[in-house]
Design an enzyme around this catalytic site. Structure first.
Site, short mmCIF file in Angstrom:
data_model
loop_
_atom_site.label_atom_id
_atom_site.label_comp_id
_atom_site.label_asym_id
_atom_site.label_seq_id
_atom_site.Cartn_x
_atom_site.Cartn_y
_atom_site.Cartn_z
N SER A 13 0.76 -1.20 -0.06
CA SER A 13 0.16 -0.04 0.10
C SER A 13 0.96 1.21 0.00
CB SER A 13 -0.80 0.09 1.30
OG SER A 13 -1.80 -1.02 1.11
N ARG A 17 1.35 4.31 -3.17
CA ARG A 17 1.12 5.63 -2.95
C ARG A 17 2.20 6.49 -3.03
NH1 ARG A 17 -2.60 2.52 -0.61
NH2 ARG A 17 -4.44 3.40 0.33
N ARG A 113 -14.29 -6.55 -10.74
CA ARG A 113 -13.99 -5.96 -9.10
C ARG A 113 -14.93 -4.58 -9.04
NH1 ARG A 113 -8.34 -6.41 -6.45
NH2 ARG A 113 -9.47 -5.69 -4.70
N SER A 159 -13.00 2.15 3.49
CA SER A 159 -12.04 1.65 2.35
C SER A 159 -11.08 2.49 2.14
CB SER A 159 -12.99 1.54 1.02
OG SER A 159 -12.33 1.45 -0.16
N ASP A 309 -6.70 -7.78 4.89
CA ASP A 309 -5.87 -8.76 3.90
C ASP A 309 -5.31 -10.04 4.64
OD1 ASP A 309 -6.55 -7.02 2.01
OD2 ASP A 309 -4.72 -5.97 2.15
N ARG A 340 -12.74 -14.55 -1.91
CA ARG A 340 -11.77 -15.26 -0.95
C ARG A 340 -12.55 -15.88 0.15
NH1 ARG A 340 -7.39 -10.35 -0.11
NH2 ARG A 340 -6.04 -10.89 -1.87
N ARG A 382 -2.61 -13.88 -1.82
CA ARG A 382 -3.00 -14.26 -0.31
C ARG A 382 -3.39 -15.63 0.03
NH1 ARG A 382 -1.07 -9.66 1.24
NH2 ARG A 382 -1.83 -7.78 0.09
C1 S3P Z 1 -5.79 -1.50 0.29
C2 S3P Z 1 -6.67 -1.30 0.91
C3 S3P Z 1 -7.65 -2.13 1.20
C4 S3P Z 1 -6.85 -3.69 0.89
C5 S3P Z 1 -6.17 -3.72 -0.38
C6 S3P Z 1 -5.08 -2.54 -0.43
C7 S3P Z 1 -4.86 0.06 -0.13
O1 S3P Z 1 -8.97 -2.26 0.57
O2 S3P Z 1 -7.79 -4.88 0.89
O3 S3P Z 1 -5.62 -4.83 -0.33
O4 S3P Z 1 -3.77 -0.09 -0.44
O5 S3P Z 1 -5.61 1.08 -0.10
P1 S3P Z 1 -10.14 -1.52 0.92
O6 S3P Z 1 -10.26 -0.33 -0.14
O7 S3P Z 1 -11.40 -2.18 1.03
O8 S3P Z 1 -9.90 -0.79 2.22
#
Ligand code: S3P
Length: 427
Positions: A13, A17, A113, A159, A309, A340, A382
């Site tokens: 993550s 970013r 998705r 999220s 995760d 999952r 995962r």
């Molecule tokens: C992530 C946020 C999560 C996570 C994903 C990575 C991110 O999802 O499950 O693997 O880097 O912002 P959400 O948007 O549901 O929080």
């Protein structure tokens, strides 16, 4: 017995970013120990299509020469986000504030998705999104607008991808943004933006958190040390709980990411957190997990954002624990890299474990003792790694199909698992 030490790759993550925000900064960003995997390569590749100057990983460092919040250029090709939901959703946000047309797509899993969670609030702010395939799915043509209208969103669930996408739209579109969510999803974007001198504020009220972005015309470049990924470390911590003491070094201890440590402890594992100095605005440290007999627990819906995760590993662990483990509020897992909940249920049943699958709940009845059978990754990194941990236990005879999925987030996983397992057996 001395713990076996593991250093897992950089946080996924945070790496996504750092690449995106670095490319929007004014000046040269240095990113040390970034994750170099299929997902972060997808982000780097789409940013290059947008004209960003991103070097390869040299030594342990990546250099991004940012050209400012208006520095991206209209790409000549569709932007392929591969398997990466974070790339797609953050990009849809950032492109909403760029005054030209772009096509965003991804692989078959990513095309399955949902995207409206991001595109709906951005449509309300003046951007336009045309779904070129199925509704709510990629591929999507984006027509951005600058300036965007004010962004204001009260999310139905926590999220980090939605929150980050809306903040990015505010940055590129020169618009104020306000996003609230129940609980708190991972807050790496907010932390990084603050270190780049952006006008970000976070408040909390009535169990919801709210982030606001005020007028921000430039971002300072980053000089960042990416901590190890707790979502990668957890596989070794699970192994530690089952087989012998393992210490994962230098991982992010961001409280929005460490819910799995509380669950491991509740299941009876001996968990010790050793805090180090903060690095680049993120709490960092090592975690030591030693084995003990494990028992089932209830993972409540309110905990899920902090261990989202990590559920595949926790469910695999639940299979090896005594008693029943219930995971509540897990419907969101059905729209990750695979469904999952279904993938876990199918694989656990293939190993003879009793599982109950409801739309929003997964219940696993543990069966300590040897496990045998063939499982699938469902092309989900995962899922492959969670069953990799069970397969590494002496006495188990588990074949895993689709092992190569680990390249998404942890390319050296199988080699590292082999080393740690061999060392644990030797001591
Ligand atoms: C992530 C946020 C999560 C996570 C994903 C990575 C991110 O999802 O499950 O693997 O880097 O912002 P959400 O948007 O549901 O929080």
């Amino acid at each position: 017995m001395e713990p076996i030490e593991v250093r897992v790759p950089g946080d996924k993550s945070i790496t996504h970013r750092a690449l995106i925000l670095g490319s929007l900064a004014d000046g040269v960003s240095r990113i040390r120990r970034p994750l170099d995997s299929a997902d972060t390569r997808s982000t780097a590749a789409v940013l290059r299509e947008l004209g960003a100057d991103i070097g390869g990983v040299a030594g342990d460092e990546m250099i991004v020469r940012g050209r400012g919040l208006r520095g991206w250029r209209a790409p000549t090709v569709a932007l392929d986000c591969g398997n990466s939901g974070t790339t797609a959703r953050l990009l849809l946000g950032a492109l909403a504030g760029c005054p030209w047309e772009t096509r965003v797509t991804g692989d078959a899993s990513l095309q399955g998705r949902p995207m409206r969670r991001v595109t709906d609030p951005l449509t309300a702010a003046g951007a336009a999104f045309e779904e070129l395939g199925e509704s709510d799915r990629l591929p999507i043509r984006v027509r951005g607008r600058r300036p965007l209208g004010p962004i204001s969103h009260d999310g139905p669930r926590a999220s980090a991808q939605v929150k980050s996408a809306l903040l990015l739209a505010g940055l590129t579109g020169g618009a104020p943004a306000r996003v609230s969510e129940p609980g708190l999803s991972r807050d790496h974007t907010e932390r990084m933006l603050r270190s780049m001198a952006a006008a970000v504020e976070v408040t909390g009220r009535d169990g919801r958190s709210e982030v606001t972005l005020g007028a921000t015309s430039r971002l300072e470049p980053l000089d960042t040390n990416v901590p190890g990924d707790p979502s990668s470390a957890v596989f070794f911590l699970g192994l530690g709980a089952l087989l012998g003491p393992v210490r994962t070094l230098g991982i992010s201890l961001n409280p929005a990411r460490t819910g799995s440590l509380e669950v491991l402890a509740r299941m009876g594992a001996d968990v010790r957190v050793e805090r180090g100095a903060e690095a680049s605005g993120e709490p960092v440290g090592s975690v030591l997990v030693a084995p003990s007999s494990l028992a089932g627990t209830v993972v409540e819906a309110r905990e899920v954002p902090s261990l989202l995760d990590e559920i595949p590993l926790l469910a695999a662990l639940a299979a090896a624990a005594g008693g029943v483990t219930r995971f509540e509020g897990v419907a969101e897992l059905r729209v990750k890299e695979s469904d999952r909940v279904a993938a876990l249920a199918t694989n656990l049943r293939a190993l003879g474990i009793e599982v109950e699958e409801e739309p929003d709940v997964l219940t696993v009845r543990g069966a300590p003792g040897p496990l045998e059978g063939t499982v699938h990754s469902f092309d989900d990194h995962r899922i492959a790694m969670a069953f990799g941990v069970l397969a590494a236990l002496p006495g188990n005879d588990i074949a895993i199909e689709g092992r190569e999925a680990v390249s998404i987030s942890f390319p050296s996983f199988w080699t590292d698992l082999q080393r740690v397992t061999t060392e644990l057996r030797r001591t």
